[in-house]
Scaffold this motif. Structure first.
Motif, mmCIF file in Angstrom:
data_model
loop_
_atom_site.group_PDB
_atom_site.id
_atom_site.type_symbol
_atom_site.label_atom_id
_atom_site.label_comp_id
_atom_site.label_asym_id
_atom_site.label_seq_id
_atom_site.Cartn_x
_atom_site.Cartn_y
_atom_site.Cartn_z
ATOM 1 N N ARG A 103 0.799 -1.216 0.000
ATOM 2 C CA ARG A 103 0.000 0.000 0.000
ATOM 3 C C ARG A 103 0.834 1.269 0.000
ATOM 4 O O ARG A 103 0.428 2.298 -0.523
ATOM 5 C CB ARG A 103 -0.944 -0.003 1.206
ATOM 6 C CG ARG A 103 -2.118 -0.943 1.037
ATOM 7 C CD ARG A 103 -3.030 -0.855 2.219
ATOM 8 N NE ARG A 103 -2.324 -1.203 3.431
ATOM 9 C CZ ARG A 103 -2.322 -2.435 3.941
ATOM 10 N NH1 ARG A 103 -2.991 -3.384 3.372
ATOM 11 N NH2 ARG A 103 -1.648 -2.683 5.033
ATOM 12 N N LYS A 104 2.003 1.216 0.627
ATOM 13 C CA LYS A 104 2.788 2.452 0.757
ATOM 14 C C LYS A 104 4.058 2.438 -0.089
ATOM 15 O O LYS A 104 4.515 3.469 -0.539
ATOM 16 C CB LYS A 104 3.179 2.667 2.226
ATOM 17 C CG LYS A 104 2.006 2.963 3.117
ATOM 18 C CD LYS A 104 1.685 4.440 3.106
ATOM 19 C CE LYS A 104 0.251 4.640 3.510
ATOM 20 N NZ LYS A 104 -0.186 6.018 3.309
ATOM 21 N N MET A 135 5.120 -2.515 7.689
ATOM 22 C CA MET A 135 3.821 -2.882 7.123
ATOM 23 C C MET A 135 3.368 -1.860 6.087
ATOM 24 O O MET A 135 3.534 -0.660 6.260
ATOM 25 C CB MET A 135 2.778 -3.016 8.225
ATOM 26 C CG MET A 135 2.832 -4.393 8.849
ATOM 27 S SD MET A 135 1.613 -4.592 10.117
ATOM 28 C CE MET A 135 2.072 -6.213 10.724
ATOM 29 N N GLY A 136 2.794 -2.376 5.021
ATOM 30 C CA GLY A 136 2.404 -1.511 3.918
ATOM 31 C C GLY A 136 3.560 -1.292 2.955
ATOM 32 O O GLY A 136 3.414 -0.603 1.961
ATOM 33 N N ASP A 174 0.047 -7.525 4.093
ATOM 34 C CA ASP A 174 0.499 -6.265 4.673
ATOM 35 C C ASP A 174 1.955 -5.947 4.376
ATOM 36 O O ASP A 174 2.324 -4.790 4.311
ATOM 37 C CB ASP A 174 0.296 -6.273 6.191
ATOM 38 C CG ASP A 174 -1.171 -6.271 6.558
ATOM 39 O OD1 ASP A 174 -1.944 -5.668 5.796
ATOM 40 O OD2 ASP A 174 -1.540 -6.871 7.573
ATOM 41 N N PRO B 59 4.054 4.014 8.914
ATOM 42 C CA PRO B 59 3.368 4.704 7.821
ATOM 43 C C PRO B 59 2.069 4.029 7.397
ATOM 44 O O PRO B 59 1.285 4.608 6.680
ATOM 45 C CB PRO B 59 4.389 4.680 6.687
ATOM 46 C CG PRO B 59 5.287 3.549 7.010
ATOM 47 C CD PRO B 59 5.299 3.388 8.486
ATOM 48 N N ASP B 60 1.856 2.793 7.836
ATOM 49 C CA ASP B 60 0.672 2.083 7.365
ATOM 50 C C ASP B 60 -0.192 1.625 8.530
ATOM 51 O O ASP B 60 0.297 1.226 9.579
ATOM 52 C CB ASP B 60 1.101 0.873 6.530
ATOM 53 C CG ASP B 60 -0.076 0.294 5.771
ATOM 54 O OD1 ASP B 60 -0.407 0.861 4.724
ATOM 55 O OD2 ASP B 60 -0.673 -0.684 6.237
ATOM 56 N N ALA B 61 -1.516 1.683 8.326
ATOM 57 C CA ALA B 61 -2.453 1.358 9.397
ATOM 58 C C ALA B 61 -2.475 -0.125 9.744
ATOM 59 O O ALA B 61 -2.989 -0.510 10.798
ATOM 60 C CB ALA B 61 -3.845 1.817 9.004
ATOM 61 N N ALA B 62 -1.926 -0.952 8.889
ATOM 62 C CA ALA B 62 -1.924 -2.390 9.165
ATOM 63 C C ALA B 62 -1.258 -2.686 10.501
ATOM 64 O O ALA B 62 -1.655 -3.609 11.218
ATOM 65 C CB ALA B 62 -1.203 -3.129 8.040
ATOM 66 N N ALA B 63 -0.254 -1.874 10.843
ATOM 67 C CA ALA B 63 0.459 -2.073 12.099
ATOM 68 C C ALA B 63 -0.482 -1.883 13.283
ATOM 69 O O ALA B 63 -0.419 -2.622 14.270
ATOM 70 C CB ALA B 63 1.635 -1.108 12.187
#
Lengths: 304, 139
Positions: A103-104, A135-136, A174, B59-63
């Protein structure tokens, strides 16, 4: 939210245009950039192109409702130092981002120190912290084989490996994990951790560069620093590469970069000592063969 | 009685996907997201227990969703909320807070009236669940 979902469902897709998808995803740019900015590495490029097309086709299949499991994207890069593993990993993160698999698209580079703690109970939070940060995006574990130290049975590396495996399996959507390291040590690492081998779908070998490729790399590096070679200094560089390659601790492109950095140092010194009166940009950016030939390598020594 | 508080309190409970998107909004605004839990639903109970540190650099909401599920494993029968801190005004201020997990049964509150001087009435509420000691309130 709900309405949106319904709309999507009712819209029946019967065909996809791979070429259009390819253009729209911007993957073409990255692949072209990969081709242009990385010299040599043909097997690596081929594998990345194959992976990219597989992912693109997978996305298209998903659109048509052909259900398939989200692919395992964890990778292992093995090769000698300085063969471009980190550079390719960075490009890979960008590529996966464009294809919509992360995603990122950021890259988190870690080594053993960042994952393994010093005392009991320290490792798990540390590893999880790193995993969360990645993650991402893509987690790049450099010299991954250091995680496993069979000679010390109380080593905490095993704990980090277990958490890593768990997250690699459960949070496949993820993050993507890329392991990197020397070929022989990585092979040994996978032998002793069969769980790792089976969870990694793509094993990519990075070959050493040939002398010619190294010279090309040198030219690209010099150009990117706004310096230039002339015929003589190019010849000197070619000779340097030939000799340096046979010496211990040769680290492919990294050794070349170091050699260029030192040549710049000598060049600066030469320019400073010889300059009287005003000098132009071309004089300041010209690397002469003397700048390279002064290297210890030519007199039988070793450049580190 | 369904306890509501914070942002989105009028909406039904979020799915993990919806939580992910809300948290991503917070992260994209540069707010630090953290997870808190409690088994005392009193509205004046402002300071809940922290689950780990505030997550400043993910940076990501998955965390966050990952940590939330870890927290649910341990405190699945508690109230869990997600809060987002905004440090930009110079003082750490909560920009957003919402409940993401609640007990399966919420017995509600007892309203008690006390007559004080001059026939005035003082009201107070007590959660029925807080009759039991902390840690054994919800199952």
């Amino acid at each position: 939210m709900e309405n949106e979902g319904q709309e999507k469902e009712s819209e029946i897709v019967t065909e996809v245009n791979l070429k259009e998808d390819f253009q729209a995803s911007g993957v073409a740019d990255i692949l072209a950039e990969l081709d242009n900015s990385l010299i040599g590495l043909t097997p690596v490029k081929t594998r990345i192109k194959e992976t990219a097309s597989l992912l693109l086709v997978d996305k298209a299949r998903e659109k048509l409702g052909l259900v398939n499991e989200s692919p395992t994207l964890h990778m292992s890069f093995s090769g000698n130092p300085g063969t471009g593993k980190t550079t390719v990993a960075l490009k890979m993160a960008n590529l996966l981002f464009r294809l919509g698999y992360v995603r990122k698209g950021h890259l988190v580079t870690v080594t053993r120190d960042d994952l393994v703690g010093q005392y009991i109970g320290h490792t798990a939070p540390k590893t999880k912290e790193v995993l969360k940060k990645a993650m991402g995006g893509v987690l790049f574990i450099d010299e991954a084989y250091y995680l496993y130290r069979p000679e010390n049975e109380r080593d905490y590396g095993q704990e980090a490996i277990e958490i890593l495996l768990q997250v690699m399996e459960n949070n496949r959507d993820d993050l993507v994990v890329i392991l990197a390291g020397y070929k022989d040590k990585m092979d040994k690492f996978f032998e002793s951790n069969p769980g790792f081998r089976s969870r990694i779908a793509h094993h990519i070998d990075f070959p050493d560069y040939s002398n010619n490729e190294l010279l090309q790399i040198a030219e690209v590096m010099v150009a990117s620093m706004n310096y230039q070679f002339n015929e003589e200094s190019k010849k000197a560089m070619a000779e340097y590469i030939k000799i340096r390659k046979k010496q211990p601790h040769f680290a492919n492109a990294r050794s070349i970069r170091n050699a260029i950095d030192r040549a710049r140092l000598r060049q600066a010194n030469r320019v400073f000592n010889n300059s009287e009166g005003p000098i132009g940009a071309s004089f300041l950016s010209q690397i002469e063969d003397i700048d390279i030939r002064q290297s210890r390598v030519f007199s039988g020594g070793i450049d580190k | 009685m369904r306890v509501t508080q914070g942002t989105f309190s009028f909406l039904p409970d979020f799915t993990d996907q919806q939580i992910h998107e809300q948290v991503q909004y917070c992260i994209d605004n540069g707010w630090a997201v953290s997870i808190e839990y409690t088994d005392d639903p009193h509205p004046r109970n402002t300071y809940w227990e922290m689950w780990g540190h505030p997550m400043f650099d993910n940076p990501d909401a998955a965390a966050v969703v990952y940590e939330l599920n870890e927290c649910r494993k341990v405190y699945g029968s508690y109230y869990i909320r997600i809060i987002a801190f905004d440090s930009s005004p110079g003082w750490e201020s909560i920009r957003l807070s919402f409940i993401v997990n609640r007990p399966s049964e919420e017995p509600g509150f007892k309203l008690s009236r006390t007559e004080v001087k001059g026939r005035n009435i003082q009201y107070s509420i007590t959660p029925y669940s807080s009759d039991k000691p902390q840690g054994s309130r919800y199952k």
